[in-house]
Design a protein around this motif. Sequence first.
Motif, PDB file in Angstrom:
ATOM      1  N   GLU A   1       0.758  -1.140  -0.125  1.00 14.00           N
ATOM      2  CA  GLU A   1      -0.039  -0.184   0.088  1.00 14.00           C
ATOM      3  C   GLU A   1       0.795   1.317  -0.099  1.00 14.00           C
ATOM      4  OE1 GLU A   1      -3.501  -2.514   2.589  1.00 14.00           O
ATOM      5  OE2 GLU A   1      -2.300  -0.919   3.697  1.00 14.00           O
ATOM      6  N   ALA A   2       1.875   1.073   0.814  1.00 15.75           N
ATOM      7  CA  ALA A   2       2.913   2.199   0.861  1.00 15.75           C
ATOM      8  C   ALA A   2       3.533   2.531  -0.446  1.00 15.75           C
ATOM      9  CB  ALA A   2       3.762   2.183   1.896  1.00 15.75           C
TER      10      ALA A   2
ATOM     11  N   ALA B   1       4.825  13.289   3.440  1.00 11.75           N
ATOM     12  CA  ALA B   1       3.970  12.258   3.115  1.00 11.75           C
ATOM     13  C   ALA B   1       4.646  11.025   2.619  1.00 11.75           C
ATOM     14  CB  ALA B   1       3.048  12.346   1.914  1.00 11.75           C
ATOM     15  N   CYS B   2       6.056  11.227   1.762  1.00 10.65           N
ATOM     16  CA  CYS B   2       6.832  10.421   1.435  1.00 10.65           C
ATOM     17  C   CYS B   2       7.656   9.524   2.678  1.00 10.65           C
ATOM     18  CB  CYS B   2       7.795  10.921   0.508  1.00 10.65           C
ATOM     19  SG  CYS B   2       6.924  11.000  -1.289  1.00 10.65           S
TER      20      CYS B   2
ATOM     21  N   LYS C   1       8.887   5.025   5.786  1.00  6.21           N
ATOM     22  CA  LYS C   1       8.906   4.193   7.295  1.00  6.21           C
ATOM     23  C   LYS C   1       8.189   2.899   7.139  1.00  6.21           C
ATOM     24  CE  LYS C   1       9.677   8.039  10.366  1.00  6.21           C
ATOM     25  NZ  LYS C   1       9.055   8.771  11.134  1.00  6.21           N
ATOM     26  N   TYR C   2       7.409   2.568   6.104  1.00 14.64           N
ATOM     27  CA  TYR C   2       6.919   1.179   6.100  1.00 14.64           C
ATOM     28  C   TYR C   2       7.863   0.180   5.188  1.00 14.64           C
ATOM     29  CZ  TYR C   2       2.464   3.075   7.754  1.00 14.64           C
ATOM     30  OH  TYR C   2       1.387   3.635   8.372  1.00 14.64           O
ATOM     31  N   GLY C   3       8.943   0.900   4.990  1.00 16.92           N
ATOM     32  CA  GLY C   3      10.081  -0.144   4.561  1.00 16.92           C
ATOM     33  C   GLY C   3      10.113  -0.427   2.979  1.00 16.92           C
ATOM     34  N   ILE C   4       9.456   0.707   2.272  1.00 17.78           N
ATOM     35  CA  ILE C   4       9.643   0.701   0.880  1.00 17.78           C
ATOM     36  C   ILE C   4      10.799   1.166   0.067  1.00 17.78           C
ATOM     37  CG2 ILE C   4       7.278   1.469   0.758  1.00 17.78           C
ATOM     38  CD1 ILE C   4       8.004   4.168  -0.146  1.00 17.78           C
ATOM     39  N   ASP C   5      11.238   0.340  -0.985  1.00 19.89           N
ATOM     40  CA  ASP C   5      12.593   0.544  -1.571  1.00 19.89           C
ATOM     41  C   ASP C   5      12.360   1.626  -2.532  1.00 19.89           C
ATOM     42  OD1 ASP C   5      14.894   0.454  -2.946  1.00 19.89           O
ATOM     43  OD2 ASP C   5      15.211  -1.704  -2.990  1.00 19.89           O
TER      44      ASP C   5
END
Length: 333
Positions: free
Chosen positions: A150-151, A177-178, A183-187
């Motif tokens: 979702e992130a 926002a980014c 913080k949700y661990g997206i790359d």
Amino acid sequence: NDLKKISEISRIIKQSKIFFIAGHIKPDGDSIGSALALASVLNRLGKEACVYCIDEVPDFLKFLKGSDEIKKSAKKTDVFDCAIILEAINFSRMGDIITPCQSKKVINIDHHLTYTNFGTINYIVPSSSSTAELVLNILDYMKIKLTRGEAENLYAGILTDTGCFQQINTTPNSHIACAKLMKYGIDINEIYKKVYENGSINALKLRGIALCGIKTILDDSVSYIVLTKDMFKKSGAKDNDDSGIINYTLRIEGVKVGCLFKEIDEKTIKVSCRSVRSFNVLEVVGRFGGGGHKNAAGCTIKKGINASIKMISSVLKEKLAADKLLFCSAVFL
Ligand code: 5GP
Ligand code: MN
Ligand code: MN
């Protein structure tokens, strides 16, 4: 005021069970990313939410989680508790894949400068970079923790709608926002690569052919690129392989406005306009029934390429002269 709208939206979401979610036709990263993130959250909350889009998801967005579950259209007999329509000025921009009476409630979320309050509730913030930012505001308010997918989807929306944070619509809030999404661990490097550096060789060839024909007009203050069906055939590129080509128009010194004329058929041209700073291209496409933002807007003209170029350039000429006059009088005052 925005908070009131967000709380009302949150209330409607909580009360509803079956959701229709859609962005606009010819979907972009913001449209698809926001819709998929929202649907995923709602499904996790035990609701039934499906994303619809009449057009195919462009190849560069197919990596977005859930993009393979998008349905083309709802059935005429389907009824929904709530339709969440993103990024669209009206039902027609959404592709008319449902009629207003098929849903008890309609939530309209958008950041375009041109909008109509067609929803039961309308959360419209033209100063927001993207609809993804607005969706995150709602999910934050509802205290919902996101999954990584979702992130990623929301991040892709902000990334693409800000032109990689280079466009004037990029605000402190876009970055905040980014930061939250990261913080949700997206790359973010991987997302960037997938969106921008994962195309076909034919898409690159199309760019080459199109760029060879770039022209400047009106004292080199306007540049434009033409994309003909023939160029697609010659390069072997797919229909939506042209994304990003318009950005080259503003790379030229002194150019204030860039246009792209894409031949859909002999008598239909999709016009895209981009501008720098104060020049308002929304006013230009507005003459032809288009929409969008001050610095990025588009319309469709039912004429051939040459006639379309003439029509747009004559409006641009008029507007550039008016802006110059305004500027001069400001200087002499
Ligand atoms: P693009 O030029 O990339 O197609 O679109 C630029 C911006 O203008 C986007 O925000 C897009 O949603 C909007 N836009 C483009 N074409 C149209 C149109 O025909 N009608 C409306 N309402 N908006 C458009
Ligand atoms: Mn969009
Ligand atoms: Mn958008």
